[in-house]
Design a protein around this motif. Structure first.
Motif, short mmCIF file in Angstrom:
data_model
loop_
_atom_site.label_atom_id
_atom_site.label_comp_id
_atom_site.label_asym_id
_atom_site.label_seq_id
_atom_site.Cartn_x
_atom_site.Cartn_y
_atom_site.Cartn_z
N GLY A 176 0.83 -1.19 0.00
CA GLY A 176 0.00 0.00 0.00
C GLY A 176 0.86 1.24 0.00
N TYR A 177 0.23 2.36 -0.35
CA TYR A 177 0.97 3.62 -0.37
C TYR A 177 0.01 4.79 -0.35
CZ TYR A 177 -0.12 4.60 -5.29
OH TYR A 177 -0.76 4.89 -6.46
N ALA A 178 0.57 5.94 0.00
CA ALA A 178 -0.14 7.22 -0.12
C ALA A 178 0.83 8.19 -0.78
CB ALA A 178 -0.59 7.73 1.23
N PHE A 179 0.29 9.01 -1.67
CA PHE A 179 1.09 9.97 -2.43
C PHE A 179 0.41 11.32 -2.37
CE2 PHE A 179 1.66 11.64 -6.95
CZ PHE A 179 2.82 12.33 -6.66
N SER A 180 1.13 12.32 -1.88
CA SER A 180 0.59 13.67 -1.74
C SER A 180 1.53 14.67 -2.40
CB SER A 180 0.44 14.03 -0.26
OG SER A 180 -0.38 13.09 0.40
N THR A 181 0.94 15.80 -2.82
CA THR A 181 1.75 16.85 -3.45
C THR A 181 1.30 18.23 -2.97
OG1 THR A 181 0.28 17.11 -5.36
CG2 THR A 181 2.09 15.52 -5.58
N ILE A 182 2.21 19.15 -3.07
CA ILE A 182 1.91 20.58 -2.96
C ILE A 182 2.23 21.16 -4.33
CG2 ILE A 182 2.52 22.78 -1.89
CD1 ILE A 182 1.25 20.86 0.11
#
Length: 191
Positions: free
Chosen positions: A71-77
């Motif tokens: 599993g993973y989570a990917f976030s950006t600004i």
């Protein structure tokens, strides 16, 4: 299930997310009730890698079981400018009278906006509290930016479970993107 670990990617190597991201795109396609064929061109390289390489700031968290990514989570600004809301070529509904873009009318540009871009867990790992942990780690990172007042999450059509999860986490429904292909939820940060 053996030894579950959660790690933040600090070295820029997001390659361990490749298979998971491709699984997420296939999962979204399997749930889609509108234009599932659009997902045929969506994969790690066209979605995650492209976004990772072009974002102002990125955050990736990987869940592993005995060292294997599950599993993973990917976030950006991102610095969003006027005109960044244009319809991409893959948008299933190109009629501007019907198809709202990524942002509602009240968003003022330019501004930095935080995005939870992907959150995915393989079957068998979804009822262990790992999704909440990934979400919490992503929100903590996104909210660490003092100059980011607005957070968005875009949920693919047909993925009502994800939409319900984000609404229960304090996000508010915003609008349908591209005539309903995506549903947008947001959170304004109180400072």
């Amino acid at each position: 299930m053996g030894n579950i670990t959660i790690e933040v990617v600090n070295d820029g190597n997001i390659e361990p997310c490749r298979e998971l991201c491709n699984e997420l795109m296939a999962f979204q396609q399997s749930r889609a009730v509108m234009a599932p064929e659009v997902f045929d061109k969506m994969n790690f390289d066209t979605r995650m890698r492209k976004s990772y390489d072009h974002a102002l700031h990125t955050h990736v968290v990987i869940v592993r079981d005995e060292g294997v990514p599950v599993g993973y989570a990917f976030s950006t600004i991102e610095e969003v400018e006027q005109g960044d809301d244009k319809l991409p070529a893959w948008a299933p509904n190109q009629d501007p009278a019907v198809s709202k873009g990524f942002y509602p009318e009240w968003v003022r540009f330019p501004q930095k906006i935080g995005f939870l871009s992907n959150l995915y867990l393989r079957d068998g790992y979804r009822s262990m509290g790992l999704g909440k942990k990934l979400f919490a780690m992503s929100m903590e990172w996104l909210e660490s930016f003092d100059d980011v007042d607005l957070l968005f999450i875009y949920v693919s059509n047909g993925n009502e479970d994800a939409l319900d999860f984000y609404l229960k986490q304090g996000f508010t429904y915003s609008h349908e993107v591209f005539g309903g292909f995506i549903k947008a939820v947001y959170k304004k940060r109180d400072k």
